[in-house]
Design a protein around this motif. Structure first.
Motif, PDB file in Angstrom:
ATOM      1  N   ALA A   1       0.832  -1.205   0.000  1.00  0.00           N
ATOM      2  CA  ALA A   1       0.000   0.000   0.000  1.00  0.00           C
ATOM      3  C   ALA A   1       0.869   1.259   0.000  1.00  0.00           C
ATOM      4  O   ALA A   1       0.573   2.228  -0.702  1.00  0.00           O
ATOM      5  CB  ALA A   1      -0.931  -0.012   1.208  1.00  0.00           C
ATOM      6  N   ARG A   2       1.948   1.257   0.758  1.00  0.00           N
ATOM      7  CA  ARG A   2       2.849   2.415   0.795  1.00  0.00           C
ATOM      8  C   ARG A   2       3.468   2.650  -0.587  1.00  0.00           C
ATOM      9  O   ARG A   2       3.563   3.781  -1.040  1.00  0.00           O
ATOM     10  CB  ARG A   2       3.929   2.227   1.853  1.00  0.00           C
ATOM     11  N   ARG A   3       3.873   1.569  -1.244  1.00  0.00           N
ATOM     12  CA  ARG A   3       4.440   1.718  -2.606  1.00  0.00           C
ATOM     13  C   ARG A   3       3.413   2.320  -3.559  1.00  0.00           C
ATOM     14  O   ARG A   3       3.745   3.169  -4.386  1.00  0.00           O
ATOM     15  CB  ARG A   3       4.906   0.356  -3.132  1.00  0.00           C
ATOM     16  N   ALA A   4       2.172   1.870  -3.457  1.00  0.00           N
ATOM     17  CA  ALA A   4       1.109   2.358  -4.341  1.00  0.00           C
ATOM     18  C   ALA A   4       0.893   3.863  -4.164  1.00  0.00           C
ATOM     19  O   ALA A   4       0.486   4.547  -5.115  1.00  0.00           O
ATOM     20  CB  ALA A   4      -0.191   1.613  -4.088  1.00  0.00           C
ATOM     21  N   HIS A   5       1.174   4.382  -3.004  1.00  0.00           N
ATOM     22  CA  HIS A   5       1.004   5.806  -2.722  1.00  0.00           C
ATOM     23  C   HIS A   5       2.317   6.584  -2.855  1.00  0.00           C
ATOM     24  O   HIS A   5       2.357   7.787  -2.566  1.00  0.00           O
ATOM     25  CB  HIS A   5       0.433   6.010  -1.312  1.00  0.00           C
TER      26      HIS A   5
END
Length: 126
Positions: A118-122
């Motif tokens: 999720a952090r990578r996606a953001h």
């Protein structure tokens, strides 16, 4: 996502671990410690993620109806963002139903595979 450490019985121990890990990370160059209240990426990753699966009826009854999807399958989302999430992703966030959040939310832990995805996606550091 810890909203208020005073309401989480595990929080004092977790906060001590986080503080210790932070010192250890900065001194030894190990992996960073992630603060959920300055992230929120996992709660704004996918409208399919906050699905109910292992909750019993009593757990589900405690979640305010305004946060539940029309088909009752999970949390209501605005796009990919859970409707119970407030704040700005990567800056400051909070869960409006932290005390009664569903099991899928409880299962996502800071720094685990789902968190990092999720952090990578953001575009947040991992």
């Amino acid at each position: 996502m810890p909203q208020d450490a005073d309401h989480n019985p595990a929080a004092p121990g977790l906060l001590a671990l986080v503080a210790d890990a932070s010192l250890s990370s900065s001194q030894h160059g190990t992996a960073p410690v992630f603060d959920c209240q300055s992230c929120g990426a996992c709660c704004s990753y996918s409208a399919e993620w906050p699905r109910f699966s292992t909750e019993d009826d009593a757990q589900l009854d405690r979640i305010p109806a305004k946060y539940v999807a029309a088909n009752l399958s999970g949390m209501r989302c605005e796009g990919v963002r859970c409707s119970a999430l407030s704040g700005e992703i990567g800056k400051s966030t909070a869960c409006g139903i932290y005390e009664v959040r569903p099991d899928v939310c409880r299962a996502c832990m800071p720094g685990d595979d789902d968190c990092l995805m999720a952090r990578r996606a953001h575009g947040l550091p991992v």
